[in-house]
Design a protein around this motif. Sequence first.
Motif, PDB file in Angstrom:
ATOM      1  N   GLY A   1      16.498  25.475  40.068  1.00 46.96           N
ATOM      2  CA  GLY A   1      15.147  24.991  39.780  1.00 46.96           C
ATOM      3  C   GLY A   1      14.294  26.055  39.105  1.00 46.96           C
ATOM      4  O   GLY A   1      13.556  25.778  38.158  1.00 46.96           O
ATOM      5  N   GLY A   2      14.428  27.288  39.567  1.00 47.52           N
ATOM      6  CA  GLY A   2      13.686  28.399  38.967  1.00 47.52           C
ATOM      7  C   GLY A   2      14.067  28.608  37.495  1.00 47.52           C
ATOM      8  O   GLY A   2      13.203  28.877  36.652  1.00 47.52           O
ATOM      9  N   LEU A   3      15.347  28.458  37.194  1.00 52.52           N
ATOM     10  CA  LEU A   3      15.798  28.612  35.804  1.00 52.52           C
ATOM     11  C   LEU A   3      15.192  27.531  34.913  1.00 52.52           C
ATOM     12  O   LEU A   3      14.742  27.793  33.800  1.00 52.52           O
ATOM     13  CB  LEU A   3      17.330  28.524  35.724  1.00 52.52           C
ATOM     14  CG  LEU A   3      18.133  29.647  36.388  1.00 52.52           C
ATOM     15  CD1 LEU A   3      19.630  29.334  36.330  1.00 52.52           C
ATOM     16  CD2 LEU A   3      17.860  30.992  35.714  1.00 52.52           C
ATOM     17  N   VAL A   4      15.186  26.288  35.420  1.00 56.31           N
ATOM     18  CA  VAL A   4      14.621  25.169  34.637  1.00 56.31           C
ATOM     19  C   VAL A   4      13.138  25.414  34.394  1.00 56.31           C
ATOM     20  O   VAL A   4      12.649  25.282  33.262  1.00 56.31           O
ATOM     21  CB  VAL A   4      14.855  23.828  35.363  1.00 56.31           C
ATOM     22  CG1 VAL A   4      14.061  22.708  34.689  1.00 56.31           C
ATOM     23  CG2 VAL A   4      16.340  23.481  35.395  1.00 56.31           C
ATOM     24  N   GLU A   5      12.423  25.807  35.440  1.00 55.91           N
ATOM     25  CA  GLU A   5      10.983  26.030  35.269  1.00 55.91           C
ATOM     26  C   GLU A   5      10.702  27.150  34.273  1.00 55.91           C
ATOM     27  O   GLU A   5       9.825  27.037  33.421  1.00 55.91           O
ATOM     28  CB  GLU A   5      10.326  26.332  36.614  1.00 55.91           C
ATOM     29  CG  GLU A   5       9.990  25.042  37.358  1.00 55.91           C
ATOM     30  CD  GLU A   5       9.857  25.233  38.861  1.00 55.91           C
ATOM     31  OE1 GLU A   5       9.475  26.353  39.287  1.00 55.91           O
ATOM     32  OE2 GLU A   5      10.146  24.274  39.606  1.00 55.91           O
ATOM     33  N   ALA A   6      11.482  28.241  34.354  1.00 49.92           N
ATOM     34  CA  ALA A   6      11.280  29.356  33.433  1.00 49.92           C
ATOM     35  C   ALA A   6      11.558  28.928  31.989  1.00 49.92           C
ATOM     36  O   ALA A   6      10.877  29.363  31.058  1.00 49.92           O
ATOM     37  CB  ALA A   6      12.171  30.537  33.820  1.00 49.92           C
ATOM     38  N   ALA A   7      12.551  28.064  31.789  1.00 50.49           N
ATOM     39  CA  ALA A   7      12.862  27.591  30.430  1.00 50.49           C
ATOM     40  C   ALA A   7      11.692  26.774  29.885  1.00 50.49           C
ATOM     41  O   ALA A   7      11.393  26.813  28.693  1.00 50.49           O
ATOM     42  CB  ALA A   7      14.143  26.764  30.420  1.00 50.49           C
ATOM     43  N   PHE A   8      10.999  26.042  30.760  1.00 52.39           N
ATOM     44  CA  PHE A   8       9.838  25.254  30.309  1.00 52.39           C
ATOM     45  C   PHE A   8       8.640  26.138  30.004  1.00 52.39           C
ATOM     46  O   PHE A   8       7.911  25.887  29.056  1.00 52.39           O
ATOM     47  CB  PHE A   8       9.471  24.203  31.366  1.00 52.39           C
ATOM     48  CG  PHE A   8      10.096  22.882  31.070  1.00 52.39           C
ATOM     49  CD1 PHE A   8      11.425  22.663  31.399  1.00 52.39           C
ATOM     50  CD2 PHE A   8       9.397  21.878  30.433  1.00 52.39           C
ATOM     51  CE1 PHE A   8      12.038  21.450  31.108  1.00 52.39           C
ATOM     52  CE2 PHE A   8       9.995  20.659  30.135  1.00 52.39           C
ATOM     53  CZ  PHE A   8      11.318  20.446  30.476  1.00 52.39           C
ATOM     54  N   VAL A   9       8.442  27.180  30.800  1.00 49.92           N
ATOM     55  CA  VAL A   9       7.332  28.101  30.531  1.00 49.92           C
ATOM     56  C   VAL A   9       7.523  28.720  29.148  1.00 49.92           C
ATOM     57  O   VAL A   9       6.580  28.853  28.367  1.00 49.92           O
ATOM     58  CB  VAL A   9       7.271  29.216  31.611  1.00 49.92           C
ATOM     59  CG1 VAL A   9       6.282  30.295  31.214  1.00 49.92           C
ATOM     60  CG2 VAL A   9       6.907  28.608  32.961  1.00 49.92           C
ATOM     61  N   ALA A  10       8.776  29.064  28.818  1.00 50.82           N
ATOM     62  CA  ALA A  10       9.050  29.700  27.536  1.00 50.82           C
ATOM     63  C   ALA A  10       8.789  28.748  26.365  1.00 50.82           C
ATOM     64  O   ALA A  10       8.492  29.186  25.262  1.00 50.82           O
ATOM     65  CB  ALA A  10      10.502  30.186  27.504  1.00 50.82           C
ATOM     66  N   ALA A  11       8.904  27.434  26.616  1.00 51.59           N
ATOM     67  CA  ALA A  11       8.844  26.452  25.502  1.00 51.59           C
ATOM     68  C   ALA A  11       7.397  26.192  25.045  1.00 51.59           C
ATOM     69  O   ALA A  11       6.463  26.421  25.730  1.00 51.59           O
ATOM     70  CB  ALA A  11       9.482  25.146  25.924  1.00 51.59           C
TER      71      ALA A  11
END
Lengths: 185, 185
Positions: A175-185
Amino acid sequence: MAEREGGPRPGGRSARVQASVHRATRDLLARLDRAEVTIPLIAAEAGVTPSTIYRRWGELNELLADVAVERLRPDMVPVETGSGIGDLLAWAEQYAEEMASSLGREMIRDVLAAEGEAGPRRCCGYVRQQIAAIAERAASRNEAFPDIDTILDRVVAPIVYRILFDEALGAERVGGLVEAAFVAA
Amino acid sequence: MAEREGGPRPGGRSARVQASVHRATRDLLARLDRAEVTIPLIAAEAGVTPSTIYRRWGELNELLADVAVERLRPDMVPVETGSGIGDLLAWAEQYAEEMASSLGREMIRDVLAAEGEAGPRRCCGYVRQQIAAIAERAASRNEAFPDIDTILDRVVAPIVYRILFDEALGAERVGGLVEAAFVAA
């Protein structure tokens, strides 16, 4: 494997042989130790001659890889949760769990054990398709969504790397990886 | 493999046998097609009996994995460039290039083909050691540096995933991953 990318004509003799050999292989893998599964055994179970299998797949590694790639082909549309991040979270958690299972690990190993890059690339292609389906739904709702390569690098790669070389990531880390990928986008 | 984690006593008979079998395996892999390399051939080349090899490694896959893990053990301190990000960039570019070479791909494949997780985990451990050495130097200069798990997820995992399942990342893409990991830190 590359030349059969599209697979044989559905319903033809070749397709029936393939389906029967794949089914026999899956059944034997479920019943026996991996080291006990041989081409003559698979041939007997599938009702074909060993030479049919040798002609088509060359050796056991190639057949096992082919069966594993086929199993990794997604058989459902990613779950719809109402948002792109929700869809990706649900998909990534399920993917991480399935790949970390002993069956999942065995499939990854079989795919990587064959010669050539066709099998692994088909697996990566399946992942891209699933993510693209989620991205399209997000676009139709006018949501921002990371590009597919970002998700491969930031979400899929760490899930698979940890399974192969370290310790599988739990749902919270995924879940943390998914959230971080969205922050980057 | 796990029980020999520390390796045999240096200079002892067991260590000499291991060194000789490893050397014979590497020589044969360099001269012959992978499929032609067998335990009896390795034994003849190493001047030991095949049963010595069977007793110690069990089967060819395990021996090839052991040789590959040994080759992946880093034999140098990461290059010093004057900054943590510079050191990590230099290390990551070299790592990506080495792993994407045909020898690198073969080593990864051999490591993953053996039973058990000991070999892959040792490889991940070597990577951690190299990154930790860079992080320590950065700390001694009072620089901010991402934690090791962030670098595994954000830099190492995409490098390895793309080599195994897609297309190897070039130096520019690797540089982008390192920079993004620093921005996150």
